[in-house]
Design a protein around this motif. Structure first.
Motif: not given
Length: 85
Positions: A38-64
């Motif tokens: 549980i601890l290993m899966l939680t860490a992997a999922c949380c890290w991957l979720f954070w990384l995807c959110c962080y990378m999505a802010q670098m090149n957004p798909l749509f602007g204002p």
């Protein structure tokens, strides 16, 4: 704009500590392997979720969404002609 080195390194270290360090400290018992998993899966999922959110802010798909008046004002202040179409 690329990824900053420090946030990626910091959050990788934090979730690495949760996924590697915490399972080492689990108490002995019948559910020790389950808790480790549980601890290993939680860490992997949380890290991957954070990384995807962080990378999505670098090149957004749509602007204002800008109104027509705002676009005209920007074009006028930048000395650009608007193309009617």
């Amino acid at each position: 704009m690329g990824a900053a080195f420090f946030p990626v390194l910091f959050f990788t270290a934090v979730w690495g500590a949760v996924g590697i360090g915490m399972p080492v400290m689990t108490p002995k018992g019948p559910h020790q392997n389950l808790i480790r998993c549980i601890l290993m899966l939680t860490a992997a999922c949380c890290w991957l979720f954070w990384l995807c959110c962080y990378m999505a802010q670098m090149n957004p798909l749509f602007g204002p969404k800008l109104k027509r008046d705002a676009i005209a004002m920007i074009a006028k202040s930048w000395n650009n002609k608007l193309l009617e179409g």
